[in-house]
Design a protein around this motif. Structure first.
Motif, mmCIF file in Angstrom:
data_model
loop_
_atom_site.group_PDB
_atom_site.id
_atom_site.type_symbol
_atom_site.label_atom_id
_atom_site.label_comp_id
_atom_site.label_asym_id
_atom_site.label_seq_id
_atom_site.Cartn_x
_atom_site.Cartn_y
_atom_site.Cartn_z
ATOM 1 N N UNK A 182 1.042 -1.048 -0.190
ATOM 2 C CA UNK A 182 0.073 0.010 -0.454
ATOM 3 C C UNK A 182 1.035 1.255 -0.165
ATOM 4 N N UNK A 183 1.375 1.381 0.844
ATOM 5 C CA UNK A 183 2.258 2.701 0.872
ATOM 6 C C UNK A 183 3.883 2.485 0.452
ATOM 7 N N UNK A 184 4.921 0.992 0.025
ATOM 8 C CA UNK A 184 6.066 1.389 -0.787
ATOM 9 C C UNK A 184 5.966 0.045 -1.221
ATOM 10 N N UNK A 185 7.219 0.360 -2.286
ATOM 11 C CA UNK A 185 7.619 -1.295 -3.222
ATOM 12 C C UNK A 185 8.653 -1.615 -2.196
ATOM 13 N N UNK A 186 8.768 -2.609 -2.307
ATOM 14 C CA UNK A 186 9.923 -3.641 -1.285
ATOM 15 C C UNK A 186 10.546 -4.831 -2.550
ATOM 16 N N UNK A 187 11.646 -3.761 -2.976
ATOM 17 C CA UNK A 187 13.191 -3.954 -4.123
ATOM 18 C C UNK A 187 13.909 -5.922 -2.882
ATOM 19 N N UNK A 188 13.581 -6.937 -3.114
ATOM 20 C CA UNK A 188 14.811 -7.670 -3.168
ATOM 21 C C UNK A 188 15.643 -8.209 -3.950
ATOM 22 N N UNK A 189 17.103 -7.943 -3.269
ATOM 23 C CA UNK A 189 18.414 -8.268 -3.605
ATOM 24 C C UNK A 189 18.768 -9.356 -3.171
ATOM 25 N N UNK A 190 19.473 -9.882 -4.440
ATOM 26 C CA UNK A 190 20.481 -11.096 -3.824
ATOM 27 C C UNK A 190 21.759 -11.325 -4.218
ATOM 28 N N UNK A 191 22.403 -11.281 -3.027
ATOM 29 C CA UNK A 191 23.972 -11.259 -2.227
ATOM 30 C C UNK A 191 24.475 -11.921 -2.202
ATOM 31 N N UNK A 192 25.266 -12.246 -1.814
ATOM 32 C CA UNK A 192 26.159 -13.268 -2.027
ATOM 33 C C UNK A 192 26.334 -13.944 -0.035
ATOM 34 N N UNK A 193 26.192 -14.800 0.002
ATOM 35 C CA UNK A 193 26.350 -15.191 1.468
ATOM 36 C C UNK A 193 27.070 -15.197 1.988
ATOM 37 N N UNK A 194 27.184 -14.021 2.715
ATOM 38 C CA UNK A 194 28.658 -13.959 3.329
ATOM 39 C C UNK A 194 28.216 -12.298 3.459
ATOM 40 N N UNK A 195 29.260 -12.387 5.253
ATOM 41 C CA UNK A 195 29.188 -11.165 5.851
ATOM 42 C C UNK A 195 29.708 -9.991 5.336
ATOM 43 N N UNK A 196 30.514 -10.099 4.430
ATOM 44 C CA UNK A 196 31.078 -9.343 3.617
ATOM 45 C C UNK A 196 30.572 -8.807 2.801
ATOM 46 N N UNK A 197 29.492 -9.544 1.985
ATOM 47 C CA UNK A 197 28.844 -8.769 0.600
ATOM 48 C C UNK A 197 27.593 -8.412 1.041
ATOM 49 N N UNK A 198 27.394 -8.472 2.311
ATOM 50 C CA UNK A 198 25.921 -8.333 3.178
ATOM 51 C C UNK A 198 26.172 -6.952 3.370
#
Length: 229
Positions: free
Chosen positions: A183-199
């Motif tokens: 209703x109020x926002x668009x939710x964008x989803x991003x696929x990031x490498x599964x490690x702390x540094x990439x996130x």
């Protein structure tokens, strides 16, 4: 998504799509190799069952498959050929396949070689070579994909800003997953490498692009395909 998180975060498999077929003739015997992407034992065995029906008059339907990011499931069958001359060479062709220099990570692949006997005995060594070469030759021609485990992160932004931000994220090299509209926002989803540094790097980049107005929220993981041409 995998039920149990694997040690491996990437591996190589067949590109999504239909079965891949290749035929090799050795001393008048026909070796018809069929490769299928298979993520479960049932899917791998379905290929064998289907080819037994299709090639019902063939003498042998030998098979091998390897499944899972960590390649924990490995099976093979000689299907009437002398022990060790068909299934194991086929399995080794899958396991030893280099997908990059020094990298052997092929998985989620079921291979079946249907043999029509041509009247000339090949001997044990000849059979080993024929079954191994049949699978290797098919893999030489089959389209492959690199699968990577990605951490799916989401951010909620105003509708008016979503399109530009998505373009900016893509331009920054981010891999976008699906987008949902609330209703109020668009939710964008991003696929990031599964490690702390990439996130952390992705979070910092998002803060830069939005002047600190948007946050990245890590969620579950998904396996993402990247075609290898």
């Amino acid at each position: 998504m995998q039920e149990h998180e694997s040690r491996a975060t990437t591996y190589t498999t067949l590109a999504a799509g239909g079965d891949f077929r290749h035929e090799l003739e050795v001393k008048r015997s026909r070796f018809i190799t069929v490769l299928r992407r298979a993520g479960t034992e049932d899917a791998a065995r379905d290929l064998v069952a289907g080819l037994r029906r299709e090639f019902h008059d063939a003498r042998h339907h030998c098979s091998a498959f390897v499944i899972g990011p960590d390649r924990t499931v490995q099976r093979s069958s000689d299907d009437g050929e002398p022990a060790g001359t068909a299934g194991i060479p086929m399995l080794e062709a899958l396991l030893k396949r280099e997908t990059a220099p020094g990298v052997t990570d092929l998985s989620d692949v079921s291979a079946v070689v249907v043999r029509y006997f041509g009247g000339v005995l090949l001997g044990a060594g000849g059979l080993v070579r024929a079954y191994s070469e049949s699978v290797s030759a098919a893999l030489d021609r089959a389209p492959l994909a690199r699968r990577s485990r990605r951490r799916i992160c989401s951010t909620a932004v105003p509708h008016a800003a979503a399109g530009r931000l998505e373009n900016d994220l893509r331009a920054a090299g981010m891999v976008m997953a699906d987008t949902s509209y609330q209703d109020r926002h668009t939710v964008l989803r991003i696929a990031v490498a599964d490690n702390a540094a990439a996130i952390a790097a992705a979070s910092d980049r998002l803060l830069q692009l939005t002047a600190g107005s948007a946050e990245l929220n890590p969620d579950g993981t998904e396996w993402i395909d990247e075609r290898l041409d």
